[in-house]
Scaffold this motif. Sequence first.
Motif, PDB file in Angstrom:
ATOM      1  N   UNK A 102       0.829  -1.206   0.000  1.00  0.00           N
ATOM      2  CA  UNK A 102       0.000   0.000   0.000  1.00  0.00           C
ATOM      3  C   UNK A 102       0.863   1.256   0.000  1.00  0.00           C
ATOM      4  N   UNK A 103       1.826   1.299   0.904  1.00  0.00           N
ATOM      5  CA  UNK A 103       2.674   2.488   1.014  1.00  0.00           C
ATOM      6  C   UNK A 103       3.471   2.737  -0.261  1.00  0.00           C
ATOM      7  N   UNK A 104       3.807   1.659  -0.971  1.00  0.00           N
ATOM      8  CA  UNK A 104       4.583   1.802  -2.198  1.00  0.00           C
ATOM      9  C   UNK A 104       3.913   2.669  -3.237  1.00  0.00           C
ATOM     10  N   UNK A 105       2.586   2.788  -3.157  1.00  0.00           N
ATOM     11  CA  UNK A 105       1.846   3.618  -4.112  1.00  0.00           C
ATOM     12  C   UNK A 105       2.029   5.108  -3.832  1.00  0.00           C
ATOM     13  N   UNK A 106       2.373   5.450  -2.569  1.00  0.00           N
ATOM     14  CA  UNK A 106       2.404   6.855  -2.178  1.00  0.00           C
ATOM     15  C   UNK A 106       3.809   7.424  -1.968  1.00  0.00           C
ATOM     16  N   UNK A 107       4.733   6.608  -1.502  1.00  0.00           N
ATOM     17  CA  UNK A 107       6.051   7.133  -1.139  1.00  0.00           C
ATOM     18  C   UNK A 107       6.829   7.596  -2.363  1.00  0.00           C
ATOM     19  N   UNK A 108       7.845   8.415  -2.125  1.00  0.00           N
ATOM     20  CA  UNK A 108       8.658   8.940  -3.221  1.00  0.00           C
ATOM     21  C   UNK A 108       9.611   7.892  -3.801  1.00  0.00           C
ATOM     22  N   UNK A 109      10.078   6.949  -2.946  1.00  0.00           N
ATOM     23  CA  UNK A 109      11.029   5.937  -3.411  1.00  0.00           C
ATOM     24  C   UNK A 109      10.881   4.666  -2.594  1.00  0.00           C
ATOM     25  N   UNK A 110      11.185   3.551  -3.244  1.00  0.00           N
ATOM     26  CA  UNK A 110      11.139   2.244  -2.599  1.00  0.00           C
ATOM     27  C   UNK A 110      12.491   1.557  -2.797  1.00  0.00           C
ATOM     28  N   UNK A 111      13.072   1.073  -1.710  1.00  0.00           N
ATOM     29  CA  UNK A 111      14.301   0.285  -1.791  1.00  0.00           C
ATOM     30  C   UNK A 111      13.959  -1.170  -1.487  1.00  0.00           C
ATOM     31  N   UNK A 112      14.504  -2.094  -2.254  1.00  0.00           N
ATOM     32  CA  UNK A 112      14.192  -3.506  -2.049  1.00  0.00           C
ATOM     33  C   UNK A 112      15.474  -4.317  -1.905  1.00  0.00           C
ATOM     34  N   UNK A 113      15.341  -5.436  -1.205  1.00  0.00           N
ATOM     35  CA  UNK A 113      16.472  -6.326  -0.988  1.00  0.00           C
ATOM     36  C   UNK A 113      16.686  -7.265  -2.158  1.00  0.00           C
ATOM     37  N   UNK A 114      15.576  -7.760  -2.731  1.00  0.00           N
ATOM     38  CA  UNK A 114      15.661  -8.781  -3.773  1.00  0.00           C
ATOM     39  C   UNK A 114      15.055  -8.303  -5.091  1.00  0.00           C
ATOM     40  N   UNK A 115      15.614  -8.776  -6.178  1.00  0.00           N
ATOM     41  CA  UNK A 115      15.115  -8.483  -7.509  1.00  0.00           C
ATOM     42  C   UNK A 115      13.638  -8.865  -7.638  1.00  0.00           C
ATOM     43  N   UNK A 116      13.260  -9.967  -6.972  1.00  0.00           N
ATOM     44  CA  UNK A 116      11.881 -10.470  -7.065  1.00  0.00           C
ATOM     45  C   UNK A 116      10.843  -9.450  -6.595  1.00  0.00           C
ATOM     46  N   UNK A 117      11.261  -8.544  -5.712  1.00  0.00           N
ATOM     47  CA  UNK A 117      10.304  -7.603  -5.103  1.00  0.00           C
ATOM     48  C   UNK A 117       9.905  -6.469  -6.036  1.00  0.00           C
ATOM     49  N   UNK A 118      10.719  -6.208  -7.036  1.00  0.00           N
ATOM     50  CA  UNK A 118      10.507  -5.025  -7.877  1.00  0.00           C
ATOM     51  C   UNK A 118       9.134  -5.037  -8.544  1.00  0.00           C
ATOM     52  N   UNK A 119       8.658  -6.219  -8.917  1.00  0.00           N
ATOM     53  CA  UNK A 119       7.387  -6.315  -9.640  1.00  0.00           C
ATOM     54  C   UNK A 119       6.193  -5.862  -8.804  1.00  0.00           C
ATOM     55  N   UNK A 120       6.345  -5.767  -7.488  1.00  0.00           N
ATOM     56  CA  UNK A 120       5.225  -5.379  -6.622  1.00  0.00           C
ATOM     57  C   UNK A 120       5.106  -3.866  -6.458  1.00  0.00           C
ATOM     58  N   UNK A 121       6.066  -3.123  -6.992  1.00  0.00           N
ATOM     59  CA  UNK A 121       6.077  -1.669  -6.813  1.00  0.00           C
ATOM     60  C   UNK A 121       6.235  -0.975  -8.166  1.00  0.00           C
ATOM     61  N   UNK A 122       5.882   0.316  -8.234  1.00  0.00           N
ATOM     62  CA  UNK A 122       6.109   1.069  -9.471  1.00  0.00           C
ATOM     63  C   UNK A 122       7.606   1.072  -9.816  1.00  0.00           C
ATOM     64  N   UNK A 123       7.953   0.598 -10.992  1.00  0.00           N
ATOM     65  CA  UNK A 123       9.367   0.408 -11.334  1.00  0.00           C
ATOM     66  C   UNK A 123      10.158   1.714 -11.376  1.00  0.00           C
ATOM     67  N   UNK A 124       9.489   2.806 -11.747  1.00  0.00           N
ATOM     68  CA  UNK A 124      10.213   4.060 -11.923  1.00  0.00           C
ATOM     69  C   UNK A 124      10.791   4.606 -10.611  1.00  0.00           C
ATOM     70  N   UNK A 125      10.270   4.133  -9.483  1.00  0.00           N
ATOM     71  CA  UNK A 125      10.784   4.648  -8.209  1.00  0.00           C
ATOM     72  C   UNK A 125      11.304   3.550  -7.291  1.00  0.00           C
TER      73      UNK A 125
END
Length: 368
Positions: free
Chosen positions: A133-156
């Motif tokens: 949910x928060x991934x839709x609003x925050x300015x940036x998302x940092x992830x540990x694994x490549x697999x996680x990227x698909x769950x968030x907007x890729x541009x941020x």
Amino acid sequence: MRIIIAGGGTGGHLFPGIALAREFKKVHASTEIMFVGTAEGIEATVVPKEGFDVRFIRSEGLVRVGAVRTLRSLAKLPLSMKDSYTLLRTFNPDLVFGFGGYSSGPVVLTAFLMGIPTMIHEQNSIPGVTNKLLGKFVRAVAVTYQDSIEFFPKYKTHLTGNPVRKEILRGNRERGHKIFGLDKERFTIFVFGGSSGAHRINRAVTEGLSYLEDLKDKIQFLHQTGEKDFSATRESYRSMGFHGTVIPFIYEMADAYAASDLVISRAGASTIAELTACGKASILIPYPFAAGNHQELNARKLWDLGAAHMILDRDLKGKTLVDSIRYIYEDPDAIGTMEKISRSLGKPDAAQKIVEIAMGLLKLRTKN
């Protein structure tokens, strides 16, 4: 510059935040940092010992807690938001980070509504409901694994790894032997189940001692039990005559890792990050009730790559655990290979990458 780091409850959510806080202080010594958590979480005792300020909000979890606690948690949401607003207005941060745990959601969401730049970090392969949910609003998302990227907007979304406290990498084997009263000539097995211990692991280890009698003079244990199992576990070692140190909680984790030849632990994201940063061979026992079964996913990654052994919690018994210990102990080449692969998977510069992203956000805010 003022930074709020929200999250905690367990070491898995807290220690990456501490690693980030230290990196911020390293880059900008004048940075003011406040942690926000709950009074019941591990942050209440650990954060002050780490030299940072911590404040609390009224908040509880919503996942896997049962109907009654879910209703109680929902009832607390307005209070969580109110507490968060008060803290944010008083501290007036330039940036708010969310690292998971009960306090992360309310603080990050309130900061977003107040127009404060926000960022979250996802430690696991599959994000929890709050971070999705928060991934839709925050300015940036940092992830540990490549697999996680698909769950968030890729541009941020940025692949950074999981922050590890720099001191974890500065452990000293000789100092670890002295601190914990260990024999430097023995093979050392470091057992821990997370910041609060793990009863299933504690019980399996003590059950397994009877199968290790022939190695009694060659191996030793360093065992973090948590408070509840401390006395019983210590008595098991004493009655069986095994050498080692049993302790409720270990603050000198860097030296504990350095002194160990094999680690037995759960498979939380922060534990995995520390094991791989230190290049340790391990036997991982995923916590079966972790949200999204993320611990098993974490452990399987290392198991498939040859960096660790894995025993599912449902299969965990004294004998099965000892079988894995013996296999690793009796094959020095296996340990060396596991350590080499483990170290290759570590990302000790994760905190540095996240700080760079954060500074970019602050520059954009200044320009605007």
